[in-house]
Design a protein around this motif. Sequence first.
Motif, PDB file in Angstrom:
ATOM      1  N   GLY A  72      36.356  24.717  11.728  1.00 46.58           N
ATOM      2  CA  GLY A  72      36.007  23.771  12.771  1.00 46.58           C
ATOM      3  C   GLY A  72      34.559  23.729  13.178  1.00 46.58           C
ATOM      4  N   ARG A  73      33.845  24.847  13.160  1.00 43.57           N
ATOM      5  CA  ARG A  73      32.519  24.825  13.789  1.00 43.57           C
ATOM      6  C   ARG A  73      31.503  23.983  13.015  1.00 43.57           C
ATOM      7  N   ALA A  74      31.672  23.820  11.720  1.00 42.61           N
ATOM      8  CA  ALA A  74      30.720  23.013  10.954  1.00 42.61           C
ATOM      9  C   ALA A  74      30.808  21.542  11.311  1.00 42.61           C
ATOM     10  N   VAL A  75      31.966  21.092  11.817  1.00 42.47           N
ATOM     11  CA  VAL A  75      32.132  19.677  12.148  1.00 42.47           C
ATOM     12  C   VAL A  75      32.208  19.449  13.655  1.00 42.47           C
ATOM     13  N   GLY A  76      31.817  20.444  14.443  1.00 45.89           N
ATOM     14  CA  GLY A  76      31.738  20.249  15.883  1.00 45.89           C
ATOM     15  C   GLY A  76      33.032  20.462  16.632  1.00 45.89           C
ATOM     16  N   VAL A  77      33.896  21.361  16.171  1.00 47.41           N
ATOM     17  CA  VAL A  77      35.117  21.722  16.886  1.00 47.41           C
ATOM     18  C   VAL A  77      35.092  23.236  17.095  1.00 47.41           C
ATOM     19  N   GLY A  78      34.985  23.662  18.346  1.00 42.00           N
ATOM     20  CA  GLY A  78      34.916  25.075  18.662  1.00 42.00           C
ATOM     21  C   GLY A  78      36.121  25.535  19.454  1.00 42.00           C
ATOM     22  N   VAL A  79      36.385  26.840  19.407  1.00 44.08           N
ATOM     23  CA  VAL A  79      37.521  27.431  20.112  1.00 44.08           C
ATOM     24  C   VAL A  79      36.999  28.551  20.994  1.00 44.08           C
ATOM     25  N   MET A  80      37.410  28.554  22.264  1.00 41.83           N
ATOM     26  CA  MET A  80      37.169  29.666  23.177  1.00 41.83           C
ATOM     27  C   MET A  80      38.526  30.123  23.685  1.00 41.83           C
ATOM     28  N   ALA A  81      38.914  31.342  23.307  1.00 39.31           N
ATOM     29  CA  ALA A  81      40.241  31.855  23.630  1.00 39.31           C
ATOM     30  C   ALA A  81      40.124  33.117  24.464  1.00 39.31           C
ATOM     31  N   ALA A  82      41.037  33.262  25.419  1.00 39.31           N
ATOM     32  CA  ALA A  82      41.086  34.443  26.286  1.00 39.31           C
ATOM     33  C   ALA A  82      42.448  35.091  26.165  1.00 39.31           C
ATOM     34  N   LEU A  83      42.456  36.432  26.183  1.00 37.95           N
ATOM     35  CA  LEU A  83      43.720  37.160  26.109  1.00 37.95           C
ATOM     36  C   LEU A  83      43.568  38.513  26.780  1.00 37.95           C
ATOM     37  N   LEU A 132      46.778  21.214  19.759  1.00 36.13           N
ATOM     38  CA  LEU A 132      46.036  21.930  18.723  1.00 36.13           C
ATOM     39  C   LEU A 132      46.088  21.188  17.399  1.00 36.13           C
ATOM     40  N   GLU A 133      47.223  20.639  17.045  1.00 34.61           N
ATOM     41  CA  GLU A 133      47.326  19.885  15.792  1.00 34.61           C
ATOM     42  C   GLU A 133      46.515  18.599  15.852  1.00 34.61           C
ATOM     43  N   ALA A 134      46.391  18.014  17.052  1.00 35.59           N
ATOM     44  CA  ALA A 134      45.521  16.849  17.202  1.00 35.59           C
ATOM     45  C   ALA A 134      44.059  17.241  16.980  1.00 35.59           C
ATOM     46  N   ALA A 135      43.668  18.432  17.459  1.00 31.52           N
ATOM     47  CA  ALA A 135      42.302  18.899  17.220  1.00 31.52           C
ATOM     48  C   ALA A 135      42.071  19.146  15.737  1.00 31.52           C
ATOM     49  N   VAL A 136      43.088  19.677  15.044  1.00 29.91           N
ATOM     50  CA  VAL A 136      42.979  19.867  13.597  1.00 29.91           C
ATOM     51  C   VAL A 136      42.812  18.527  12.888  1.00 29.91           C
ATOM     52  N   ALA A 137      43.526  17.527  13.348  1.00 29.72           N
ATOM     53  CA  ALA A 137      43.403  16.197  12.735  1.00 29.72           C
ATOM     54  C   ALA A 137      41.995  15.639  12.924  1.00 29.72           C
ATOM     55  N   VAL A 138      41.422  15.798  14.121  1.00 34.45           N
ATOM     56  CA  VAL A 138      40.039  15.363  14.359  1.00 34.45           C
ATOM     57  C   VAL A 138      39.089  16.105  13.434  1.00 34.45           C
ATOM     58  N   MET A 139      39.294  17.411  13.305  1.00 29.74           N
ATOM     59  CA  MET A 139      38.433  18.226  12.442  1.00 29.74           C
ATOM     60  C   MET A 139      38.504  17.753  10.988  1.00 29.74           C
ATOM     61  N   GLN A 140      39.693  17.518  10.498  1.00 30.83           N
ATOM     62  CA  GLN A 140      39.845  17.109   9.099  1.00 30.83           C
ATOM     63  C   GLN A 140      39.292  15.711   8.848  1.00 30.83           C
ATOM     64  N   GLU A 141      39.453  14.827   9.821  1.00 34.74           N
ATOM     65  CA  GLU A 141      38.899  13.479   9.667  1.00 34.74           C
ATOM     66  C   GLU A 141      37.379  13.530   9.598  1.00 34.74           C
TER      67      GLU A 141
END
Length: 499
Positions: A370-381, A306-315
């Motif tokens: 995330g969604r403005a830069v092409g990172v989406g989340v699909m979560a199930a619970l 998840l933190e790697a995805a955050v890094a991609v998003m911020q970059e």
Amino acid sequence: MLRKLPGDEARNLVSTTPDTAVIFRPAVVRTPAFVTIVIWLSRLIAGLVRLVWRHPIASAVALAPVAVTIAYGWRLASVLVGLVVVAGLSWALLGRASFLRLVGWRLLAWWRLVWVYRRHWQPVLIVSGLGRHLRGRDYLPHLLRVHCDGWADRVTVKMLNGQAVKDWTDRTEHLAHGFGSRTCRVTVARAGRLVLTFPRRDPLAVPLPAAPIPDVTSVGPVEIGACEDGRPLRLKVHGTHVLIAGATGAGKGSYLWGTIRGLLPAMRAGLVEIWALDPKRMELSFGRALFGDRYAADPADCADLLEAAVAVMQERADRFGGLQRNHTPTAADPFVLVLVDEVAFLTAYQSDKSLKLRITAALATLTTQGRAVGVGVMAALQDPRKEVMNIRNLFPDKIALRLDESEQVDMVLGDGARDRGALADHISPVPTLGAGVGYVRLETSPDPVRVRAAYVSDDDIRAMVGDYAPPTDSTPAESIPVQRQDSAPVAREGVSANG
């Protein structure tokens, strides 16, 4: 002796005896019979004109034989009626779709209007409290029209002045049982007008086989099942975040795997990357070869991913800032979809507080930016309570599958969703009847839509891995576990993905 007083004298009455009974009788004005007859005839003519105007085809079918009989006799009328019946049956057999669209549903709507809704309108609305009986007169909402299709009746109603939509949503059960339907849903057509939907049958009662893998490379919306009205269920994943809530065995895996299946061509083209977090190690691990090194099951690995995805998003945000506001998938900047199965295990039930804080902070960052830069989340619970998932309001699109309590429906879909017909707590726990059935509430529409996701079987996933998994030295597709945890039988014969 008691005295009957006209209405004008009651106000001048002064009684010094407290127990004196006063009988009030209003003055009676006798209407001439001629005026009464004229009023009745005018109402009859207006009703006939309105009936012909609203139902021209049904009126023509009913009045044509009468006109021919009066003009030419009953023999010719019988011959014409026979020819019309034969022509109609031939049309219905050879061109069923056009016959239903132009004639069949109109005739059914006219019949349902007369025999079901107009016939029971007054008693149902009075008993349910939506109508009022004052001084011998009924004040009822106006029944405007009935529209029928293959699965439901849609009744357009003009509310009484002073009524609110909540007055109707609070009485959906009264309306459903009063008009012989299993449910009733209320939607607002425009100010003062509502549309009541009464299903006649359940087109989602039979499980759906997996939708075919699309031929076109696209990031969505992806077809993953069918809506109640027969339209394909196309779920948007690029440019949004999706939250899926449902009890054990409700079919959350159908939505996850249906989304993956629809994105396979884009994954092969390098336009989509799916990052999978599978703390249960039972659902997404079945096709982990599709995700490559972007798969995590251990909570520490999930936090790192998840933190790697955050890094991609911020970059990307640093590069896109001031240049573009929306993301377009390319091979250099693909759409990243983060799939999280059983997110509550990571955010609420995780015993390591440092990991819990890292995971919660990363998910909150991704869902807010995330969604403005092409990172989406699909979560199930499984448990949608706020103490379990305190960032559920950061997901614009929500899906409620079978839930245990009625209060949980509004927790997932928002306040008032259950009143508008999202009865997720009434979905059958039998897998063949209720697995994959749910209600979708999108960011662009407040009204929940009843849907069913197609079941992606174990064999379908094996085929997906064999055809689309990137070549690696990892475990081959043949050694995938025999069965997933959510596996359930599905009826394949006579069923299409469009319901």
